[in-house]
Design an enzyme around this catalytic site. Structure first.
Site, short mmCIF file in Angstrom:
data_model
loop_
_atom_site.label_atom_id
_atom_site.label_comp_id
_atom_site.label_asym_id
_atom_site.label_seq_id
_atom_site.Cartn_x
_atom_site.Cartn_y
_atom_site.Cartn_z
N GLY A 35 55.17 14.86 15.13
CA GLY A 35 55.32 13.41 15.20
C GLY A 35 56.74 12.93 15.45
O GLY A 35 57.03 11.75 15.30
N THR A 36 57.63 13.85 15.86
CA THR A 36 59.03 13.47 16.11
C THR A 36 59.14 12.37 17.17
O THR A 36 59.84 11.38 16.99
CB THR A 36 59.85 14.70 16.56
OG1 THR A 36 59.75 15.70 15.55
CG2 THR A 36 61.30 14.34 16.79
N GLY A 37 58.40 12.56 18.27
CA GLY A 37 58.49 11.60 19.38
C GLY A 37 57.94 10.24 19.00
O GLY A 37 58.52 9.20 19.34
N CYS A 38 56.81 10.23 18.27
CA CYS A 38 56.24 8.96 17.82
C CYS A 38 57.23 8.23 16.94
O CYS A 38 57.45 7.02 17.07
CB CYS A 38 54.96 9.22 17.01
SG CYS A 38 53.77 10.27 17.85
N THR A 41 58.38 19.05 12.50
CA THR A 41 58.69 18.27 13.69
C THR A 41 57.47 17.57 14.26
O THR A 41 57.54 16.95 15.32
CB THR A 41 59.27 19.19 14.78
OG1 THR A 41 58.34 20.27 15.00
CG2 THR A 41 60.61 19.76 14.38
N LYS A 50 65.11 13.37 25.52
CA LYS A 50 65.34 14.00 24.23
C LYS A 50 65.65 15.48 24.40
O LYS A 50 64.96 16.18 25.15
CB LYS A 50 64.12 13.80 23.34
CG LYS A 50 63.87 12.34 23.03
CD LYS A 50 62.58 12.10 22.27
CE LYS A 50 61.36 12.28 23.13
NZ LYS A 50 60.11 11.86 22.47
#
Lengths: 567, 567
Positions: A259-262, A257, A184
């Site tokens: 919790g973006t990865g979750c 942003t 990412k």
């Protein structure tokens, strides 16, 4: 409803709801998937940071996974925060066992450190994750700092500052065992020229430019659609067959942003569970996540959560209704078309206009007619005007036929024109019975109430689409059906106020309560409901339909007022 | 997006996702609310039962609550499984502190025993719940067995076998401290006659008959809408002012009831957070839950979960698009109208027809025109046919005016008729320049391509609503704008293939790239996008729009083919 795909997340919680299994469950729901979740650790957390962590014993983590996988047909999985070495190993081993006999895509989000800097995976667990979980993973989704941590752990080059280094890092991560890597790029600014240059240098590299200008859209660019080409971020997908896909998007300036990865890995699990390719799943999941950041509301005092529900709308009627009731405005009625309630739209229309609907279908005219005491002049005035009205009504169905696209609705509307002509013969015979000639009937001047209603039908038909015209035609069709059934039902009560046998208007009551007319009512109901179910209206459109229905209901009442007043 | 209400659940987990905080979070999301969650205990659980429970230390429960409430503006709360006495007390005390300074509705679902018989609240905690949590609660929502347990704990009559006993039980529960009690009647069968009898006996009792036949809907009952009056279930709402509301519904035969109580109390918290009254919140939340059971899919081997997403649909364009692309059918593009992408619908239209769109806007005719080498006969044939076409185009705008409801769109369309007339004067002057008289121009026979396109516009306008007509008008308006901008941009490149100065068709290029025309393009774009945003289409309707757009794009290409072929 179709069967939703079941997706399992194995991760930590976030009490504030923006990350962890909470973000995952919201993302699953926003994709209309069914979510199950296994908790590896609890966090007391909010948008400003992580206040405390409570690990879950590995045996209990395993028990949770078994409870889910032994009962539910899980079609996609993701892992997030695994907390410590024991839990990481327990998760990997339990999944390995399951995946030996079940092909399920697994997305591993290698969560190590929170946005706010809190360690979410014990350092000794990182090796276990690489050794035992990566080989099971369809896709691993590190951000820059996670990628640097993973690579340095294996003494691989771990500097990631530009697109070229991202590509190298993603390829190196691929050697650690997963079937694919999505690196990412949210923290690295890239220009369009860099992307073009890299693509040109290597035939295995493709670019998906969803979020950027496309060819032949000068008019949109001039109108300010797109941001500068020089502040892009790029996600890099590397697959084990050597293909690379770049997903450039405009960089968003946002603090929402958390919790973006979750969210991204949860969305990936949903898309992969539906059989999307990695390239397509990544396109869709990154788009979902990007829009989640761009449309986020302000929640909390720190780095707020994404908007997980930007993909959703509440259904309007059918299957959902928001109806302003006469009695209590702004009430919401939930009603989906089900076996128990096959007419949610019609019900909502009647319910939302129930005052005026009752004044129409239980009009004094109807009651006196049922009693047999209605003045003959009133009835004859009505029947003459209704004869004129039926010409408008037939023309409106002819207009409906002319506006239709295929033979089925063209013929259905045309048949109705013939039905209406037959209905008008009842009017002629009533007139003949009471000494009014066909010529006299034809030459009777139209009352304003007749012109208003008839011309409104034609005007509505010319203004709108076929469904709007169907709405305009419904109040007459359904209302007379209601009147017929009501009178017949009341007549069946012991000592009823309705006089059936010997009523001078018996034929009228028989016609509208009879099988032929009631069959037409049923067909009309099915038309209304099936069209609305196939093409569910926006709230604005539902309000338009409701407006037409209400107007016609009022015009119907006005029509009987006219008969009573001989106006 | 409007700011979603934040709702907090304090409860246990259900790994299988059907109950507990998972059901709560799904319900919050289905109500478009923002969910936060505090975990009191973890369960390893599925649809067949509870396999294991792991309690969370009270201190960590308190820390989670503080993390949420200190950061997020929570507008509604619910409690579910509290597990043990310490956690129950910790929750009650922490909430009491918060509620001292914040008015937040609290729904207490007194979860004691799971559907499968597992004890979810230690017996000694029940007294604590009654003593400390009930007085804080806006509403307590026991089912029959919970109500019996609570009442017997306080030596109150605890037999609940019929409607009368339900009412007595609810009134007794009210004396335990909450502001209101909703006693759920899912396990007790009641007849319509019992309800009528009870209502008649007591003026404080009202009945909300949402799920049952209403007045003046004989036509729907005859068509089989409603089930028998004799197998109803009734939820009973008792408020501290003494008013009682009954919510009868048809009894559902279903095993998909896992998490019913969690779902109902979560939905209640959402409705109360929006300021709905207790009566109305209960109406909406019970309807949501009822429909969740009725529309549930089959998940797991035991008592499956409700359908939590029956209230939702994925948005179509705008803000959401599902576009069959030329290159890859059935792709989904997410695109909401945002600052970064203000033209999602237009973009989707162009993108989904990009092959034919390119053949149109970069037609040989356009390229040769740009080079200045286009045969004069081709241009003149085009300009004469376009002159005829513009009459259709003007008539189509006049038709649009005639179909519009308010002066703004009526006048906007009428202005455009004048614009088109002015545009046609360019055609006349080109003709004059090359020796074609006005009479000759007017008498030129229409080519089939002209008639096809022109008549299609009028037919579309007569068939559909105003938006469909706007779609039909868009390909010409936007395509000529695109051609104008593209030629101008290309002309600006060094050593361009476009000949600007000295090009015999310079005026044509200037007109379509000029400020006047481009302003019309911008207005057109705004019309399309704002109308679609205000009245978002169903997928069926979007496909209809796309079909019209594609048809017109093909007709545009055909128009230039005609010019090249002199056909």
């Amino acid at each position: 409803m179709q069967q939703p795909e079941a997706i399992l997340t194995i991760a930590g919680t976030d009490s504030s709801g923006g990350a962890g299994i909470q973000a995952d469950l919201k993302t699953f729901t926003a994709h209309l998937c069914y979510g199950a979740s296994v908790v590896t650790a609890l966090t007391a957390q909010n948008t400003t940071g992580v206040q405390d962590v409570h690990g879950v014993p590995p045996g209990f983590v395993v028990q949770q996974i078994r409870s889910v996988l032994s009962d539910i047909n899980v079609r996609g999985m993701k892992t997030g925060m695994l907390f410590d070495n024991d839990n990481t190993r327990a998760v990997a081993q339990t999944l390995k066992q399951h995946m030996g006999s079940h092909q399920v895509p697994l997305v591993c989000d290698p969560v190590c450190v929170s946005t706010s800097g809190h360690v979410l995976l014990h350092p000794d667990a990182i090796d276990t994750m690489i050794d035992e979980l990566f080989p099971l993973s369809t896709l691993v989704t590190p951000n820059r700092s996670e990628a640097e941590l993973l690579l340095s752990r294996r003494n691989l080059p771990a500097q990631i500052n530009n697109l070229e280094e991202m590509l190298a890092a993603a390829r190196n991560l691929l050697t650690l065992g997963p079937a694919a890597v999505l690196l990412k790029g949210g923290h690295i600014t890239v220009s369009s020229a860099e992307i073009d240059q890299l693509s040109a240098s290597d035939a295995t590299i493709h670019t998906v430019r969803d979020g950027l200008p496309s060819e032949n859209m000068e008019i949109l660019q001039t109108a300010g659609t797109f941001t500068s080409d020089d502040v892009l971020v790029v996600d890099v997908l590397c697959q084990s067959d050597g293909t690379v896909t770049l997903y450039p998007r405009p960089r968003l300036e946002s603090t929402s942003t958390h919790g973006t990865g979750c969210t991204l890995s949860a969305a990936l699990a949903c898309q992969l569970s539906r059989g999307e390719s990695l390239v397509e799943a990544t396109r869709l999941a990154t788009a979902y996540t990007h829009l989640g950041i761009e449309t986020a509301a302000s929640i909390g005092k720190g780095h707020g959560p994404l908007n997980h529900i930007h993909s959703l709308s509440l259904l309007n009627i059918p299957p959902y209704v928001i109806v302003p009731l006469d009695a209590a405005p702004d009430l919401t009625i939930y009603s989906r078309r089900t076996a128990g309630n096959p007419h949610p739209l019609t019900r909502a229309l009647i319910h939302s206009t129930r005052g005026i609907w009752k004044e129409y279908v239980q009009h004094d005219f109807v009651i006196l007619l049922g009693k047999g005491t209605l003045q003959r002049e009133s009835f004859l005035h009505f029947i003459k005007q209704d004869y004129h009205y039926l010409k408008y009504y037939a023309r409106a169905y002819a207009l409906l036929a002319s506006k239709s696209h295929s033979f089925e609705p063209i013929l259905a509307a045309t048949e109705t024109v013939f039905h209406i002509a037959r209905e008008s013969s009842m009017h002629k015979s009533f007139c003949a019975q009471w000494g009014i000639t066909a010529e006299e009937l034809e030459n009777t001047p139209e009352s304003p109430a007749t012109t208003a209603y008839g011309a409104f039908l034609i005007d509505t038909g010319l203004q709108g689409d076929t469904m709007k015209l169907v709405m305009a035609l419904a109040a007459c069709l359904l209302g007379y059906g209601e009147v017929g059934l009501w009178l017949k039902k009341e007549a069946g009560q012991r000592g009823s106020w309705v006089k059936w046998e010997g009523n001078p208007y018996l034929k009228w009551m028989e016609d509208y309560s009879g099988e032929d007319y009631q069959k037409a009512v049923k067909v009309g109901l099915e038309t209304i409901e099936s069209r609305a179910a196939a093409d569910p209206p926006s709230l604005a459109r539902f309000e338009e339909w409701r407006g037409v229905w209400e107007r016609c209901t009022r015009l119907e009442k006005g029509f009987w007022d006219m008969a009573m007043n001989l106006s």
